[in-house]
Design a protein around this motif. Structure first.
Motif, mmCIF file in Angstrom:
data_model
loop_
_atom_site.group_PDB
_atom_site.id
_atom_site.type_symbol
_atom_site.label_atom_id
_atom_site.label_comp_id
_atom_site.label_asym_id
_atom_site.label_seq_id
_atom_site.Cartn_x
_atom_site.Cartn_y
_atom_site.Cartn_z
ATOM 1 N N UNK A 1 0.997 -1.173 0.005
ATOM 2 C CA UNK A 1 0.046 0.057 0.025
ATOM 3 C C UNK A 1 0.835 1.217 0.033
ATOM 4 N N UNK A 2 0.933 1.994 -1.235
ATOM 5 C CA UNK A 2 1.790 2.906 -1.122
ATOM 6 C C UNK A 2 1.026 4.157 -1.362
ATOM 7 N N UNK B 1 -5.077 5.313 -8.145
ATOM 8 C CA UNK B 1 -5.735 4.017 -8.492
ATOM 9 C C UNK B 1 -5.232 2.638 -8.096
ATOM 10 N N UNK B 2 -4.862 2.755 -6.801
ATOM 11 C CA UNK B 2 -4.254 1.447 -6.316
ATOM 12 C C UNK B 2 -4.867 0.128 -6.815
ATOM 13 N N UNK B 3 -4.050 -0.668 -7.392
ATOM 14 C CA UNK B 3 -4.766 -2.394 -7.729
ATOM 15 C C UNK B 3 -5.256 -2.956 -6.583
ATOM 16 N N UNK C 1 3.695 -3.030 -10.406
ATOM 17 C CA UNK C 1 4.951 -3.100 -9.688
ATOM 18 C C UNK C 1 5.178 -2.122 -8.884
ATOM 19 N N UNK C 2 4.951 -0.860 -9.214
ATOM 20 C CA UNK C 2 5.273 0.576 -8.533
ATOM 21 C C UNK C 2 4.598 0.516 -6.832
ATOM 22 N N UNK D 1 0.302 12.296 -12.998
ATOM 23 C CA UNK D 1 -0.428 11.558 -14.028
ATOM 24 C C UNK D 1 -0.160 10.316 -14.048
ATOM 25 N N UNK D 2 0.292 9.825 -15.498
ATOM 26 C CA UNK D 2 0.730 8.214 -15.454
ATOM 27 C C UNK D 2 2.240 8.367 -15.426
ATOM 28 N N UNK D 3 2.823 9.276 -15.288
ATOM 29 C CA UNK D 3 4.422 9.124 -15.137
ATOM 30 C C UNK D 3 5.060 8.925 -13.735
ATOM 31 N N UNK D 4 6.087 8.244 -13.700
ATOM 32 C CA UNK D 4 6.861 8.210 -12.652
ATOM 33 C C UNK D 4 8.075 8.984 -12.533
#
Length: 492
Positions: free
Chosen positions: A362-363, A368-370, A397-398, A417-420
């Motif tokens: 849990x990060x 949108x945590x899976x 994985x993130x 957004x969708x970028x890490x």
């Protein structure tokens, strides 16, 4: 810990010092066998060094006794002509080397009572020190010597909770080896002696984190292996409100289940490593559902079989936490109809979440945590990070590895957004700098472990549990406080 490692540790830490002390006693005209009687051997050392007999009482005072023991050893080795600071440190911290060395050395002889004025005059030892100065010098030396022993060799640890039962019980006192995995050098060097992270009584911090040193570990006898019982710093103490430095985080003890690079999963309470079933600790506990004829369980049976956390479900069914051996014995009683493991199926919310609200991973910054649909009995698969391993970062994985990347490896991590972004640079992968471990308690349904808070970084490893040197049952009567059968048990 295997038998070979135990034998080596026992010879080094117990046998060699006693052998040397035996020979040194004989040189002073005392029977050598007195050396192998715990506590009484200190009484003999007090007598041989000329200190008052009441010093023995000081040995029995918790905390102070440890410092007094160091002072007695220093006086004792002075009686054999060992006057230098280096020889005093050798006698205290390396007794397994120097007691035998001096005991078998023909040139080392007993010279007399080192604490007596006649001895000091004869060997030109200063008589100008006041009693206060002598005590101050002894305490300073004792603190230094004890710190060296605890840092580089061995440290005592007491089991505070039930997470390792019945392998380890609350009140078990252990010796934890710093040598097996290599001693970790202090990372927060400015700290109050013998206080871990909090000052007793006043409750303030026992360290100053204005100076923090990088992680470095001396060479050890082995790496952390699957099945080892390990003491480590609790990783979650890095978070608010504590923000403790690595070596000042709370000490935990668990069993290593996954080592760097392993793929770990839990299927119906059975741990699997790289697709193969791991060995289940023989004395580990978990919850079972017991169906009976409705009659009460004998309280003596509850005690004998170590049945705990008994919770009624209805008139004929209850849940209990215990070992597989106790379950086998319980099935032989006529009033017991059936016993089954209390396992939560995959995909069902874990009832333990009423105690531990979130399972790992849990990060905090993951959008949108899976929903992994994991629980304590059905968990993973998950890959334990390894130094040099390059992981592809995505939505699955993130959440698993983001905490390690940010908190334990010291990177600035952002999600835009969708970028890490790692340290301001957009990326879709990361290469780990540390090795990590997956730790679990043997009491599988009563343990806050890696299933709840994740991986243990290598810089958090404190040492390997060797054996139980004392075991106290606080719930027993005064005469039965000591669990004699557990003394000097090897920790498997």
């Amino acid at each position: 810990m295997n038998v070979v490692e135990f034998v080596i540790a026992f010879i080094i830490l117990i046998i060699l010092p006693y052998v040397g002390l035996w020979k040194l006693f004989e040189k002073a005209g005392e029977p050598g066998w007195q050396a192998i009687i715990p506590l009484y051997n200190f009484y003999v050392m007090i007598k041989l060094s000329g200190r008052p007999a009441w010093w023995f009482i000081l040995l029995l005072i918790p905390g102070l006794g440890f410092l007094v023991a160091i002072g007695i050893v220093v006086d004792f080795v002075k009686s054999y002509g060992k006057f230098s600071l280096s020889e005093h440190i050798a006698g205290v911290a390396l007794s397994f080397i120097y007691f035998p060395k001096w005991g078998f050395d023909k040139n080392t002889k007993y010279l007399g009572k080192s604490a007596s004025p006649e001895f000091r005059e004869k060997y030109k030892i200063s008589l100008k020190k006041t009693a206060t100065r002598e005590w101050a010098d002894a305490i300073i030396f004792a603190v230094i010597a004890a710190t060296l022993i605890r840092t580089f060799f061995i440290e005592a640890y007491v089991i505070p909770s039930a997470s390792m039962e019945s392998s380890l019980l609350i009140g078990d006192y252990l010796f934890v080896s710093k040598v097996n995995y290599g001693a970790r050098l202090p990372m927060t060097p400015l700290a109050f002696p013998f206080a871990h992270h909090t000052m007793p009584l006043i409750g303030t911090k026992a360290y100053w984190d204005g100076v923090e040193l990088p992680y470095y570990r001396l060479p050890g006898l082995s790496d952390v292996k699957k099945g080892d019982v390990v003491v480590f710093n609790y990783p979650m103490d890095a978070d608010s409100p504590l923000y403790r430095p690595v070596d000042k985080r709370e000490n935990y003890i668990k069993r290593c289940q996954g080592t760097p690079g392993d793929t770990l999963s839990v299927v119906d309470a059975q741990v699997f490593i790289n697709g193969k079933a791991a060995i289940t600790p023989p004395h580990g506990e978990m919850k079972y559902v017991v169906q009976s004829d409705g009659s009460e369980i004998n309280p003596q049976l509850i005690s004998d079989l170590h049945l705990s956390d008994i919770a009624p479900v209805n008139n004929t069914t209850f849940k209990v936490n215990t070992t597989a051996q106790s379950v086998k014995a319980l099935k032989d009683y006529s009033n017991i109809k059936a016993i089954t493991p209390d396992i939560t199926p995959r995909g069902i919310a874990d009832p333990l979440n009423t105690v531990y609200p979130e399972l790992f991973p849990k990060y905090k910054i993951t959008p949108n945590f899976p929903d992994f649909k994991w629980n304590v009995d059905n968990y993973g698969p998950i890959i334990v990070p390894k130094h040099g391993w390059k992981v592809k970062l995505d939505s699955l994985t993130f959440p698993v590895y983001g905490r390690a990347i940010e908190i334990y490896e010291g990177n600035k991590v952002q999600v835009v957004g969708k970028d890490i972004l790692i340290n301001g640079v957009k990326t879709d992968s990361y290469t780990f700098k540390l090795n990590y471990y997956f730790m679990m308690g043997d009491n599988r349904h009563n343990s806050e472990d890696s299933r709840f808070w994740g991986f243990v970084p290598e810089d958090h490893i404190v040492g390997k549990a060797l054996f139980i040197w004392m075991s106290i049952d606080d719930n027993a009567s005064f005469l039965n406080k000591i669990r004699w059968s557990r003394l000097f048990n090897i920790i498997h």
